[in-house]
Structure formats: structure tokens, C-alpha cells
Design a protein around this motif. Structure first.
Motif, mmCIF file in Angstrom:
data_model
loop_
_atom_site.group_PDB
_atom_site.id
_atom_site.type_symbol
_atom_site.label_atom_id
_atom_site.label_comp_id
_atom_site.label_asym_id
_atom_site.label_seq_id
_atom_site.Cartn_x
_atom_site.Cartn_y
_atom_site.Cartn_z
ATOM 1 N N GLY A 238 0.821 -1.210 0.000
ATOM 2 C CA GLY A 238 0.000 0.000 0.000
ATOM 3 C C GLY A 238 0.848 1.250 0.000
ATOM 4 N N ASN A 239 0.278 2.320 -0.521
ATOM 5 C CA ASN A 239 0.967 3.596 -0.681
ATOM 6 C C ASN A 239 0.978 4.363 0.635
ATOM 7 O OD1 ASN A 239 1.866 6.161 -1.396
ATOM 8 N ND2 ASN A 239 0.734 6.195 -3.318
ATOM 9 N N ALA A 240 2.070 4.262 1.379
ATOM 10 C CA ALA A 240 2.189 4.977 2.654
ATOM 11 C C ALA A 240 2.794 6.361 2.469
ATOM 12 C CB ALA A 240 3.047 4.165 3.629
ATOM 13 N N GLY A 241 3.499 6.592 1.364
ATOM 14 C CA GLY A 241 4.170 7.860 1.157
ATOM 15 C C GLY A 241 3.238 9.012 0.851
ATOM 16 N N GLU A 242 2.139 8.729 0.185
ATOM 17 C CA GLU A 242 1.212 9.812 -0.152
ATOM 18 C C GLU A 242 0.673 10.469 1.109
ATOM 19 O OE1 GLU A 242 -3.149 10.152 -2.179
ATOM 20 O OE2 GLU A 242 -1.622 9.108 -3.364
ATOM 21 N N ALA A 243 0.318 9.650 2.116
ATOM 22 C CA ALA A 243 -0.199 10.205 3.368
ATOM 23 C C ALA A 243 0.851 11.027 4.106
ATOM 24 C CB ALA A 243 -0.698 9.064 4.262
ATOM 25 N N GLN A 244 2.132 10.740 3.842
ATOM 26 C CA GLN A 244 3.207 11.505 4.482
ATOM 27 C C GLN A 244 3.595 12.749 3.688
ATOM 28 O OE1 GLN A 244 6.490 8.953 6.115
ATOM 29 N NE2 GLN A 244 5.317 7.269 5.191
ATOM 30 N N GLY A 245 2.863 13.005 2.604
ATOM 31 C CA GLY A 245 3.087 14.220 1.835
ATOM 32 C C GLY A 245 4.205 14.145 0.833
ATOM 33 N N PHE A 246 4.664 12.930 0.469
ATOM 34 C CA PHE A 246 5.804 12.809 -0.435
ATOM 35 C C PHE A 246 5.525 13.406 -1.821
ATOM 36 C CE2 PHE A 246 7.744 8.801 1.759
ATOM 37 C CZ PHE A 246 7.988 9.568 2.888
ATOM 38 N N ALA A 247 4.243 13.517 -2.190
ATOM 39 C CA ALA A 247 3.900 14.048 -3.506
ATOM 40 C C ALA A 247 3.681 15.553 -3.507
ATOM 41 C CB ALA A 247 2.648 13.346 -4.046
ATOM 42 N N GLU A 248 3.583 16.158 -2.324
ATOM 43 C CA GLU A 248 3.200 17.566 -2.234
ATOM 44 C C GLU A 248 4.364 18.495 -2.587
ATOM 45 O OE1 GLU A 248 0.176 18.599 -1.781
ATOM 46 O OE2 GLU A 248 -0.497 16.502 -1.620
ATOM 47 N N PRO A 249 4.069 19.604 -3.283
ATOM 48 C CA PRO A 249 5.141 20.544 -3.646
ATOM 49 C C PRO A 249 5.899 21.089 -2.441
ATOM 50 C CG PRO A 249 3.129 21.028 -4.860
ATOM 51 C CD PRO A 249 2.767 20.000 -3.840
ATOM 52 N N GLY A 250 5.215 21.283 -1.324
ATOM 53 C CA GLY A 250 5.857 21.871 -0.159
ATOM 54 C C GLY A 250 6.593 20.893 0.727
ATOM 55 N N HIS A 251 6.618 19.618 0.368
ATOM 56 C CA HIS A 251 7.289 18.633 1.224
ATOM 57 C C HIS A 251 8.798 18.883 1.248
ATOM 58 C CE1 HIS A 251 7.681 14.816 3.351
ATOM 59 N NE2 HIS A 251 8.748 14.582 2.591
ATOM 60 N N ASP A 252 9.379 18.830 2.424
ATOM 61 C CA ASP A 252 10.814 19.063 2.571
ATOM 62 C C ASP A 252 11.585 17.790 2.214
ATOM 63 O OD1 ASP A 252 13.358 19.818 3.190
ATOM 64 O OD2 ASP A 252 13.023 20.016 5.356
ATOM 65 N N ASP A 253 12.205 17.785 1.034
ATOM 66 C CA ASP A 253 12.970 16.616 0.591
ATOM 67 C C ASP A 253 14.470 16.904 0.592
ATOM 68 O OD1 ASP A 253 13.371 18.240 -1.594
ATOM 69 O OD2 ASP A 253 12.212 17.040 -2.996
ATOM 70 N N SER A 254 14.881 17.952 1.314
ATOM 71 C CA SER A 254 16.286 18.361 1.280
ATOM 72 C C SER A 254 17.223 17.291 1.832
ATOM 73 C CB SER A 254 16.480 19.666 2.049
ATOM 74 O OG SER A 254 16.076 19.517 3.410
#
Length: 654
Positions: A238-254
Motif C-alpha cells: 500500500g501507498n504509505a508515502g502519499e499520506a506523508q506528503g511525499f507528492a506535495e510541492p511543499g514537502h521538505d525533501d532536502s
């Protein structure tokens, strides 16, 4: 310029920007137009014209040209077509199955090789992998200049072969890559050629079944495939990353590390996993793209994906898509998502077994307006990534063989029809070929099938094309005792094909991996193919092959073996080899035992105290033999046997 455009005049799609044309040979240029229409072609100061025939096809032949460019190829009739940045150099067709298909990014030292792949005069084009029941006359493709941004998806064997030629000859090199993993030689051979050979005609007739027989075969294969799938593949938790905001533009991926795409993630240390990995990249959009519908092209992804733009899902590919791991992803991006002037791209990739990742499959990664096919943003290069779910890979079991069904990739002539026929009569120098694994169970038949395919291609091109091929690499666990081997028999069939003129074999018995049918060392394979080309095509001095068995003589309890290409015979140190290794000897009882061997000048003497009256010797006769006979030039001896006793795949075989 794309080869197929609207209107009367059309140029074969193989002719497009950045292509390489063959030097020093008459150049065929062809296409379609309204019947009776006059077509004029010009290139590098010369021109030719012809009239489209009643079927609407036209073809001209230009005089040979020396290496050079860039030029523009112009075709004029009721309108003008122009192909830009055309180079004249050496053009080779690279074909076969998965070891030819294997991308540069996944070769040994793939990351460093891709980073160094800055050769603008090497060009590569990949033929789409689609079978056909009838020969096709055209196929949509796009040539690419060799840069670190795109070279990762090139055929690794083709690239290393082409790089060597480019360096040695100092001319442009064009690589036409037409391969498909897991395929058999008969699918690359025309139906007419198979039917004309009595021992091969049955391959075609076997594929001609009643609807009921076809349905039964499909049901049996589906059941076997489902059982195999349950044993080797993981289910997506199951897709757990979407709920953690991995797809959102503002997600901090630094804090996310970066990975250069396209590539399989197993080539990154620590990512030898199955499971789910997210990839993110933010790009600035040109001002005039704001509020326009875009197309996001991500090439092939292994296995499944869900793709987002600015937090909204724009596409997904899963089990419902046939050959999902080969399918190029091409998703529409709604206009309302492009109003901000930037796009955050996020891709969740789930790998259920084997290799995984956003690997491209030879297709460019790009973002472009849906209404403008000429403008695009390249997306190759660094993306940020994060592991969502790491699963331990399960042991890979042999995949149930595909039944021979019409329209499938292994149906006789199916890939000749779709991936070779559309290229004829493109002027090429020759062919490099890496295939045979899928025919190993029918190695004796390959003695006829492989040369039949070569003759077929030569007849279609109307030239005795140089044909260079790779002998199967070593694979599986080394045997404890001498044994029969279908892979050894296939190698023997390949060696027998050298009876055809203008052929050469690159021996790869020392580059394989026991647990992987896809050895990563594609550098030596490409080099050995290039050495063969330099010797038999370009007339260069130097040895291009290792020792090749010629004759034997029994000297009491010993056997003396003589070789061609035997300058500087040596026993090269290799794992598992003590002294000169790889030889087995047998008496009249046909029971082979390991033998001792020593080099005596340009011959090898073989013996065993267990066989006082020897009659036969074998060398390297196993799926994965421990053998180490080389020349001083560092080229390995080809496996061989002195007997012709029944093996596993021939008449009277086990």
C-alpha cells in the motif's frame, strides 16, 4: 524532424535529426508519397530523384560519402522535409536478447561510465519492442546524441563497441539498437526463411494451431505463470508515502539523497531491494507554458508507478498493463496544474521482483506542451529519492516459457516483422548480435537456425553483411565433475556458425556471473566485438580472438591439441583454477574425468592417470566452466570438444 508527418510526402522514420549514415557505401533513402509524384533528395552536395511507384513508395540511392558532417538531408516533392545534424560514419545494427538490451547505467561501474559518456559523434536509436504478425514497413524512432544525460539507457554492449570504434577510427558511429530480452532466434528470422529450411519449417507449423488449441495453451501458461508469480513476487503493501506528503510541492525533501535517472536502483549501493521508492524533482516551467496542458514522459518503469504533478496524481501503471515493466509512461498533466510556473514531479515506484526503478528503457524522460511536439524539458539527471518500503528479494525461479502464440514476441518471425523489416534497406556496415540463452534447450537445432537467420538478413539487405556475435557467457554454479551441458552445446553451435564468411565470435566465457544471467561486465564484451570488427571489417593488424581448437593427436596416454590464433598461449590466473584448468578427458567408455594439462609451444598436452587410452578431450564444457587458457593478448580460448557424441539437445541426446 520526425520521419512520419502529415501530407503526401513522407520519409522513413529512421531518417531523423542527429542520425548517422554509413560512409563509403551507396546510401539508400526511402519513403512514401502520392503515386507518380517526383521526389528529389539532396545531401552533402549531391542529389538524386525518382518517382513514387503505384504503391506510393519511393527510393533513391546516393553515391558513397566519406566520414563527415553535420549535414542536412533534404527531401522535396509537394513539400520539403529536412533532417538536421546528419553525420556520416560507421553504422552498426545491435540486436539479440537481454544481454544486448542491457542498459549502460546497469553495467559494471555504470554510474562512472554514464558520467563519462560525452561523445556527441556517437549516436544511438532504439527500435520499439512490439511484435507483428506481418512485416511492417516503418517504425517510429528518435536518434539521440551520446551525452551523460541520455547514455544510461543505451545498449551497454553497443555503447562499448561503438566507443572503441569511434576512438580507433576517428569517425562518427551510429548504433541501431533492436533487441528484446528473453527472445528466441526464430522470432528474428523471416517466415519465408524458416519455411524454406526443412528442419525449421516445423517451428512455423507448430505455431499454427486451432482456436481451441490456442486457448488451452494460453490457459496452461496463465496457470503456470500465476504459480510462478506467487513464489517470486511481492504484493504491494500500500501507498504509505502519499499520506506523508511525499507528492506535495511543499514537502521538505532536502535530506533525500539523489540518484541520476534513468537507471535501475539496484546499481546504487544499499538499494539491492524490492519494494517502494519515491522520486522527486522540481522544474521551472517556461513562462509561455503557464496554464497549458503538458505531457510527462518517463520512459519505462520497473515495475509499477503512481505519478504526481504538484501533488495531484496524473497517471498510474500496474498489473492491468501488459508488459508493464517495458511500457513507456506518458501522462497528461491538466492545465490547472501548470499555472504556478513550476512543477514538482513525484513518482512512487513499486518493484515486485528482479530489477526495479525508473530506468527509461531507451525512451527519453521529458516534459513538454501537449500542443507542441518540438519543445520539451529534459528530465534525465539527478532526482531526489526516498525508500518507502524495503522488501528482501525472493530467489528468482525460471519463468515459465511463453507458448508459441500468434502476435507474441517469441512467435516465429514476429520480431523480424516489427524490428528488422522496417530497417531494410538502411545502409549499415554490419551487425553485432548477443543472443542464444533462450535457445539453449534446442542447441542442436541452433546449428541450423542461427546461420539461417544470418543468411536471411544478408539476403534481405542484398549484401554479405559482416556479422559479429557473442558466445554465451558462463552462468550457474561450476560443476564438481565433468558433465553434459546444453549451454556448452549452444556455444558449440555458435562456433560452428563461423563457417559462414565474414563472421566472428567474441568469447565471453570469463565475464559471466554464476548467479546472474546478465553479467555486468559489458566492457570486455564490447571490446572483443570491436577487435573482431577491426580485424575482419577494417583490416587492422592485431589479434581479435583467443585460441580456437583445430586438431588433436593421440600420443600414447596423452592427447596433443593444436589451435589457430595460438600466439603466446598462457594459463591466466582465475578463481577456482589451479595451473591450466578446464580440460576433461575420456576413453572409449565416454566417461570424462578432469585432466591435467600443460602448454607446449603453440599446443596443449592433456592427460589423466585414470584414462590410459584416451580418445576424446573437452575444454570449458559446462554452463559455468573453470577454465583459463588465453593468448598473450589476454583473449580467452573458445570452449570446444573433440568428440561428436550425443549430448543433451541433439539426436540421441540424454
Amino acid at each position: 524532424m520526425a520521419g512520419c508527418e502529415c501530407g503526401s510526402l513522407r520519409l522513413s522514420s529512421i531518417f531523423n535529426d542527429h542520425m548517422v549514415l554509413q560512409r563509403d557505401l551507396p546510401l539508400a533513402v526511402w519513403g512514401w508519397a502520392r503515386p507518380g509524384l517526383m521526389v528529389a533528395v539532396s545531401l552533402a552536395g549531391q542529389s538524386a530523384s525518382t518517382e513514387a511507384n503505384p504503391a506510393g513508395r519511393w527510393r533513391v540511392t546516393l553515391e558513397p560519402l566519406p566520414a563527415g558532417g553535420p549535414y542536412a538531408l533534404e527531401v522535396r516533392a509537394d513539400r520539403t522535409l529536412s533532417v538536421r545534424d546528419v553525420l556520416i560514419g560507421e553504422v552498426w545494427l545491435c540486436s539479440g536478447q537481454s544481454n544486448m538490451e542491457w542498459p549502460l547505467c546497469n553495467a559494471r561501474d555504470g554510474e562512472a561510465e554514464v558520467a563519462a559518456a560525452d561523445y556527441p559523434q556517437i549516436r544511438h536509436v532504439t527500435i520499439p519492442r512490439v511484435p507483428a504478425e506481418q512485416p511492417r514497413d516503418d517504425v517510429a524512432v528518435q536518434w539521440q546524441r551520446c551525452t551523460p544525460q541520455v547514455a544510461g539507457a543505451f545498449s551497454a554492449v553497443g555503447y562499448f563497441f561503438g566507443r572503441r570504434l569511434h576512438r580507433q577510427l576517428g569517425v562518427p558511429v551510429g548504433l541501431v539498437h533492436s533487441s528484446w530480452g528473453g527472445t528466441v532466434a526464430e522470432t528474428w528470422t523471416s517466415r519465408q526463411a524458416l519455411l524454406a529450411e526443412p528442419t525449421l519449417a516445423g517451428l512455423v507449423h507448430t505455431s499454427e494451431k486451432t482456436p481451441r488449441e490456442l486457448a488451452e495453451l494460453e490457459a496452461q501458461h496463465a496457470a503456470a505463470l500465476a504459480d510462478w508469480d506467487r513464489q517470486v513476487a511481492h504484493e504491494d503493501p500500500g501507498n504509505a508515502g502519499e499520506a506523508q506528503g511525499f507528492a506535495e510541492p511543499g514537502h521538505d525533501d532536502s535530506a533525500w539523497p539523489t540518484m541520476d535517472l534513468p537507471r535501475y536502483w539496484e546499481t546504487v549501493k544499499g538499494l539491492e531491494i524490492d519494494g517502494a521508492v519515491w522520486f522527486r524533482r522540481t522544474v521551472e516551467l517556461p513562462a509561455d507554458w503557464a496554464g497549458r496542458e503538458l505531457v510527462l514522459s518517463l520512459g519505462a518503469i520497473d515495475d509499477f508507478d503512481t505519478t504526481y504533478v504538484n501533488g495531484q496524481a496524473v497517471g498510474a501503471t500496474g498489473l492491468e498493463t501488459p508488459n508493464y515493466y517495458l511500457a513507456p509512461r506518458r501522462y497528461r498533466v491538466p492545465a490547472e496544474l501548470t499555472k504556478t510556473g513550476r512543477a514538482t514531479l513525484a513518482v512512487r515506484v513499486f518493484d515486485r521482483m528482479g530489477n526495479g526503478g525508473l530506468y527509461g528503457g531507451g525512451h527519453p524522460l521529458s516534459l513538454s506542451p501537449a500542443d507542441d511536439g518540438q519543445t520539451s524539458l529534459a528530465l534525465e539527471g539527478p532526482w531526489r529519492y526516498r525508500i518507502e518500503c524495503a522488501l528482501t528479494p525472493r530467489p528468482m525461479l525460471p519463468r515459465p516459457a511463453l507458448p508459441i502464440l500468434p502476435g507474441q514476441c517469441n512467435s516465429p518471425a514476429a520480431l523480424y516483422n516489427s524490428m528488422i523489416a522496417p530497417l531494410i534497406p538502411l545502409t549499415i556496415r554490419g551487425v553485432i548480435w548477443y543472443q542464444g540463452e533462450s535457445n539453449a534447450g534446442r542447441a542442436y537445432e541452433y546449428r541450423t537456425l542461427f546461420p539461417t537467420m544470418i543468411r536471411d538478413w544478408r539476403a534481405r539487405w542484398g549484401r554479405d553483411l559482416p556479422f559479429l556475435f557473442v558466445q554465451l557467457a558462463n552462468y550457474q554454479a561450476p560443476p564438481a565433475e565433468p558433465t553434459e551441458s546444453a549451454w556448452a552445446e549452444l556455444r558449440e553451435a555458435q562456433s560452428m556458425t563461423l563457417a559462414l564468411p565474414h563472421t566472428a565470435q567474441a568469447v565471453a566465457i570469463d565475464v559471466g556471473e554464476a548467479h546472474d544471467i546478465h553479467p555486468r561486465n559489458k566492457q570486455d564484451v564490447g571490446l572483443r566485438l570491436a577487435l573482431a570488427a577491426e580485424a575482419i571489417v577494417y583490416g587492422r593488424d592485431g589479434e581479435h580472438t583467443g585460441p580456437v581448437y583445430r586438431a588433436m593427436a593421440i600420443e600414447g596416454s596423452r592427447v596433443r591439441l593444436r589451435f589457430d590464433h595460438a600466439a603466446g598461449l598462457t594459463a591466466q590466473p582465475r578463481e577456482g583454477c589451479e595451473g591450466l584448468a578446464g580440460f576433461a578427458i575420456a576413453g572409449a567408455d565416454r566417461r570424462f574425468v578432469w585432466a591435467r594439462a600443460s602448454i607446449d609451444g603453440d599446443s596443449v598436452v592433456v592427460w589423466s592417470e585414470k584414462v590410459p587410452a584416451p580418445v576424446a578431450v573437452r575444454y570449458g564444457w559446462a554452463d559455468n566452466p573453470r577454465c583459463n587458457l588465453y593468448t598473450a593478448a589476454g583473449l580467452p580460448a573458445s570452449p570446444f570438444r573433440t568428440d561428436d557424441w550425443p549430448g543433451l539437445t541433439g539426436p540421441g541426446g540424454a
